[in-house]
Design a protein around this motif. Sequence first.
Motif, PDB file in Angstrom:
ATOM      1  N   LYS A 158       1.131  -1.145  -0.264  1.00 20.13           N
ATOM      2  CA  LYS A 158      -0.098  -0.152  -0.233  1.00 20.13           C
ATOM      3  C   LYS A 158       0.661   1.022   0.223  1.00 20.13           C
ATOM      4  CE  LYS A 158      -0.457  -0.482   5.406  1.00 20.13           C
ATOM      5  NZ  LYS A 158      -1.469  -0.219   6.458  1.00 20.13           N
ATOM      6  N   ASN A 161       4.011   1.711   2.082  1.00 14.75           N
ATOM      7  CA  ASN A 161       4.433   0.827   2.585  1.00 14.75           C
ATOM      8  C   ASN A 161       5.499   0.620   1.481  1.00 14.75           C
ATOM      9  OD1 ASN A 161       3.750   0.466   5.559  1.00 14.75           O
ATOM     10  ND2 ASN A 161       2.390  -1.671   4.226  1.00 14.75           N
ATOM     11  N   ASP A 177       7.886  -2.377   5.738  1.00 14.68           N
ATOM     12  CA  ASP A 177       6.985  -3.388   6.189  1.00 14.68           C
ATOM     13  C   ASP A 177       6.338  -5.081   5.851  1.00 14.68           C
ATOM     14  OD1 ASP A 177       4.893  -4.099   8.532  1.00 14.68           O
ATOM     15  OD2 ASP A 177       3.375  -2.256   7.344  1.00 14.68           O
TER      16      ASP A 177
HETATM   17 MG    MG Z   1       3.132   0.049   7.684  1.00 13.29          MG
END
Ligand code: MG
Length: 356
Positions: A158, A161, A177
């Motif tokens: 996303k 990240n 992440d």
């Molecule tokens: Mg994150």
Amino acid sequence: MSRRRLDNRSGLSAGLLGEIQTPISIDSMESVYEVTGEIGRGKFAVVKRCVEKTSGKVFAAKFLRKRRRGRDCRAEVVHEMAVLEMARNNTRVVNLHAAHETDHDIILILEYAAGGEIFDHCVSEELLPETQITRLIRQTLEGVHHLHQCSVVHLDLKPQNILLTSLSPPGDIKIVDFGLARRLGAAGELREILGTPEYVAPEVLNYEPITTATDLWSVGVIAYMLVTGESPFAGDDKQETYLNVSQVNVDYSREAFARVSELAVDFIRKLLVKTPEDRPSAAECMSHPWLWQQQQLCLSPEFIAVRTIRERSCGTKWAAPLEDPEDKENFLESPHSQAKKSRFDEEAPTAGGSDF
Ligand code: MG
Ligand code: ADP
């Protein structure tokens, strides 16, 4: 494209890596680094900027809680380290420098991405020009392709990240992440409910098998957000968001896409399809003309002809760039300054299905 499925026989621990090479120091991280402030925060982690005292180098320290909801999650933190180690040689994935441990936390010392999240470019008044967006998407696909080749799926791709090495001009991307990342197994399937509702694929919501194609859906969402400044599936509440995702209710209206190229729409349409098998792989995406169009405009016709012949003779969908496209592109005026904004509520990732 072959898609291996994840082994879910052991529940949540399916697909977790356990082997790490990076020593976890029990020396206090403050003895090695000077912490200079918070730069990010998630459900179970706080990320702080820090400076290595001996070298003066800046890093990002990700403090990960070992106990979450009363459960020992040390194995999951070790897994996150293992995935970072596995992708160590890939420049699109953030580098793990060191690790420290306290009674409560494991602290990952990560390469610092000074440019922040590409999310900021999705909600900015001034969206990025498509030449920049295609560069960032190409780089994201390179990282995703590498992970998939290593049989790892990220599952939480996303705009929050995907970070940048510098802000202005926008630098190179770094994927961060890996808390929800999983290794693909030869046997069994993963049907865990993971990820952030706005960005997760329909198969995740429908408790269907998760494959590498799940990440490609998220790449489609990211591309949509970068070109329109809107989140394609965000509803007024969670239920509406789920419904939008599972019905693939995407707005390709003239308003949202007024200044967006047809090739961009074609690229996004190919990724935001309900059946995972119908989505192109990361490698296939790389040969989509949208990702090379702007660059070709800068090349001479002879150059393009040579490339076309070479691509045809190679017979490959993976279109290799003639020159390194990174870092050196011109920055054009944004054509999107009037783009309408929508909701960008940050939802914490959910795991185990309880929040769905
Ligand atoms: Mg994150
Ligand atoms: P979480 O698992 O809690 O979402 P992340 O690893 O995504 O944790 O980190 C949270 C936020 O911290 C990111 O969205 C980003 O804004 C910031 N961040 C994380 N890693 C770095 C890094 N290496 N450099 C700069 N900022 C970072």
